[in-house]
Motif scaffolding. Structure first.
Motif, mmCIF file in Angstrom:
data_model
loop_
_atom_site.group_PDB
_atom_site.id
_atom_site.type_symbol
_atom_site.label_atom_id
_atom_site.label_comp_id
_atom_site.label_asym_id
_atom_site.label_seq_id
_atom_site.Cartn_x
_atom_site.Cartn_y
_atom_site.Cartn_z
ATOM 1 N N PHE A 87 0.828 -1.202 0.000
ATOM 2 C CA PHE A 87 0.000 0.000 0.000
ATOM 3 C C PHE A 87 0.863 1.253 0.000
ATOM 4 N N LEU A 88 1.906 1.259 0.834
ATOM 5 C CA LEU A 88 2.770 2.435 0.903
ATOM 6 C C LEU A 88 3.463 2.702 -0.424
ATOM 7 N N VAL A 89 3.911 1.628 -1.088
ATOM 8 C CA VAL A 89 4.565 1.791 -2.385
ATOM 9 C C VAL A 89 3.583 2.359 -3.408
ATOM 10 N N THR A 90 2.376 1.790 -3.450
ATOM 11 C CA THR A 90 1.366 2.251 -4.406
ATOM 12 C C THR A 90 0.928 3.672 -4.099
ATOM 13 N N PHE A 91 0.739 3.948 -2.828
ATOM 14 C CA PHE A 91 0.324 5.286 -2.375
ATOM 15 C C PHE A 91 1.344 6.338 -2.789
ATOM 16 N N THR A 92 2.612 6.044 -2.534
ATOM 17 C CA THR A 92 3.660 7.003 -2.858
ATOM 18 C C THR A 92 3.803 7.180 -4.363
ATOM 19 N N ALA A 93 3.723 6.063 -5.108
ATOM 20 C CA ALA A 93 3.799 6.162 -6.558
ATOM 21 C C ALA A 93 2.621 6.953 -7.112
ATOM 22 N N GLY A 94 1.439 6.795 -6.494
ATOM 23 C CA GLY A 94 0.275 7.570 -6.911
ATOM 24 C C GLY A 94 0.465 9.055 -6.656
ATOM 25 N N ILE A 95 1.054 9.385 -5.515
ATOM 26 C CA ILE A 95 1.342 10.793 -5.225
ATOM 27 C C ILE A 95 2.337 11.339 -6.242
ATOM 28 N N ALA A 96 3.337 10.521 -6.591
ATOM 29 C CA ALA A 96 4.322 10.952 -7.585
ATOM 30 C C ALA A 96 3.650 11.238 -8.927
ATOM 31 N N ASP A 97 2.705 10.376 -9.330
ATOM 32 C CA ASP A 97 1.962 10.630 -10.572
ATOM 33 C C ASP A 97 1.146 11.907 -10.470
ATOM 34 N N MET A 98 0.520 12.133 -9.320
ATOM 35 C CA MET A 98 -0.252 13.360 -9.146
ATOM 36 C C MET A 98 0.642 14.591 -9.276
ATOM 37 N N LEU A 99 1.832 14.536 -8.681
ATOM 38 C CA LEU A 99 2.755 15.667 -8.771
ATOM 39 C C LEU A 99 3.258 15.850 -10.200
ATOM 40 N N SER A 100 3.420 14.734 -10.915
ATOM 41 C CA SER A 100 3.798 14.839 -12.329
ATOM 42 C C SER A 100 2.692 15.521 -13.123
ATOM 43 N N LEU A 101 1.433 15.148 -12.827
ATOM 44 C CA LEU A 101 0.309 15.780 -13.498
ATOM 45 C C LEU A 101 0.232 17.267 -13.156
ATOM 46 N N ALA A 102 0.492 17.603 -11.900
ATOM 47 C CA ALA A 102 0.517 19.015 -11.506
ATOM 48 C C ALA A 102 1.569 19.783 -12.306
ATOM 49 N N LYS A 103 2.713 19.167 -12.505
ATOM 50 C CA LYS A 103 3.771 19.797 -13.289
ATOM 51 C C LYS A 103 3.340 19.998 -14.734
ATOM 52 N N ALA A 104 2.698 18.964 -15.301
ATOM 53 C CA ALA A 104 2.235 19.065 -16.682
ATOM 54 C C ALA A 104 1.174 20.141 -16.847
ATOM 55 N N LEU A 105 0.333 20.305 -15.820
ATOM 56 C CA LEU A 105 -0.739 21.305 -15.861
ATOM 57 C C LEU A 105 -0.296 22.666 -15.324
ATOM 58 N N GLN A 106 0.983 22.741 -14.952
ATOM 59 C CA GLN A 106 1.567 23.985 -14.430
ATOM 60 C C GLN A 106 0.845 24.481 -13.176
ATOM 61 N N VAL A 107 0.486 23.518 -12.330
ATOM 62 C CA VAL A 107 -0.115 23.844 -11.036
ATOM 63 C C VAL A 107 1.008 23.900 -9.999
ATOM 64 N N PRO A 108 1.182 25.023 -9.311
ATOM 65 C CA PRO A 108 2.273 25.119 -8.331
ATOM 66 C C PRO A 108 2.044 24.192 -7.142
ATOM 67 N N LEU A 109 3.149 23.757 -6.537
ATOM 68 C CA LEU A 109 3.054 22.853 -5.397
ATOM 69 C C LEU A 109 2.319 23.492 -4.229
ATOM 70 N N SER A 110 2.377 24.802 -4.141
ATOM 71 C CA SER A 110 1.664 25.485 -3.056
ATOM 72 C C SER A 110 0.155 25.269 -3.178
ATOM 73 N N ASP A 111 -0.351 25.219 -4.423
ATOM 74 C CA ASP A 111 -1.780 24.968 -4.607
ATOM 75 C C ASP A 111 -2.126 23.507 -4.282
ATOM 76 N N VAL A 112 -1.219 22.605 -4.608
ATOM 77 C CA VAL A 112 -1.432 21.204 -4.240
ATOM 78 C C VAL A 112 -1.510 21.079 -2.722
ATOM 79 N N SER A 113 -0.608 21.750 -2.032
ATOM 80 C CA SER A 113 -0.611 21.718 -0.567
ATOM 81 C C SER A 113 -1.888 22.315 -0.005
ATOM 82 N N THR A 114 -2.374 23.386 -0.615
ATOM 83 C CA THR A 114 -3.614 24.015 -0.158
ATOM 84 C C THR A 114 -4.784 23.042 -0.259
ATOM 85 N N LEU A 115 -4.837 22.301 -1.372
ATOM 86 C CA LEU A 115 -5.906 21.327 -1.543
ATOM 87 C C LEU A 115 -5.894 20.302 -0.426
ATOM 88 N N PHE A 116 -4.712 19.727 -0.151
ATOM 89 C CA PHE A 116 -4.664 18.630 0.820
ATOM 90 C C PHE A 116 -4.611 19.113 2.261
#
Length: 283
Positions: free
Chosen positions: A173-202
């Protein structure tokens, strides 16, 4: 007397905690300097494994894998006194844990596999979770001491190797969870969403709180009352992949999930709840 073999991040802090509580601890590590570094705190370090376990009533191990555990225990054997209890906190295979329990019992020793969900700070603070299974009389005798090393000891019953299996489930679960977060951060990068906005969401939305209900739904076997249909989930998954493609950012996990979704849609489950993709796993 306690012996502790393996002065990695967990082993070192387990030892520090035991020393703080007034225990006598003999320590060993492949790199001797790591063991010797604990001598100012009261530990007694040994370069040889057999010497480190000599005189110990209980031997704890925090090592890398099955091979390392087998190798170190074989080297320790000449120094072990009859009846010594061997408590292994290493994440290992299920067959390995079962076989070591059998073999060391034949040699006249008690081997108990007790893997943990703990970080280094947990080991130092004696908090976290430790799992055990197997001979219930052995567990009853060892549980008070093990409880002192961790915040909680979970006993998964008399089946030897079950604790090893639970540890692997948790780590998967931890491996999948972390890999999923990594994909989400990759998507944020592709969509040019700053990490600060990602942090605000969570900071506001905690999907981790959904885990018990999601697990219940996944394992219910009932998928015909959707809260999110598989077709709609697959549509969104396509949007993830297209946005990542356009941004030139690879995704590691999402494409494999899309393949699994397509398989179940092909079976006629597109209108079912998207958790139907777990049907084979729980049926």
């Amino acid at each position: 007397m306690i012996a502790f073999l393996g002065m990695g991040l967990l082993g070192e802090n387990f030892t520090r905690a035991l020393l703080k509580k007034g225990n006598q601890v003999q320590v060993w590590n492949r790199t001797f300097s790591k063991a010797a570094a604990l001598e100012p705190l009261g530990a007694k370090a040994f370069a040889g494994v057999a010497d480190a376990v000599r005189g110990a009533d209980v031997v704890h191990l925090t090592l890398k894998d099955d091979e390392a555990v087998d190798e170190v225990l074989a080297a320790a054997f000449p120094g072990l006194a009859a009846g010594t209890v061997l408590i292994d906190h290493t994440t290992t295979s299920v067959p390995g844990a079962i076989e070591r329990t059998r073999v060391w019992k034949e040699h006249g020793f008690t081997y108990l596999h007790a893997p943990v969900f703990m970080g280094p700070q947990n080991a130092l603070d004696s908090t976290g979770t430790m799992m055990v299974s197997g001979d219930q009389d052995v567990i009853a005798r060892q549980e008070p001491a093990l409880s002192g090393m961790t915040g909680k000891v979970l006993n998964f019953g008399p089946e030897t190797g079950r604790a090893a299996a639970i540890k692997l489930l948790g780590n998967s679960f931890l491996v999948t969870f972390t890999a999923g977060i990594a994909d989400m951060l990759s998507l944020a990068k592709a969509l040019q969403v700053p990490l600060s906005d990602v942090s605000t969401l969570f900071d506001t939305w905690n999907p981790g709180a959904l885990l018990p209900a999601r697990l219940k739904r996944l394992t219910s076997g009932v998928y015909t009352q959707p809260s999110w249909t598989l077709n709609m989930a697959r549509k969104d998954t396509g949007l993830f992949m297209e946005a990542a493609r356009q941004g030139g950012i690879p995704l590691a996990v999402i494409p494999s999930i899309a393949i699994e979704m397509d398989k179940w849609i092909g079976k006629g489950h597109g209108g079912d709840d998207w958790t139907v993709i777990a049907k084979d796993a729980v049926s």
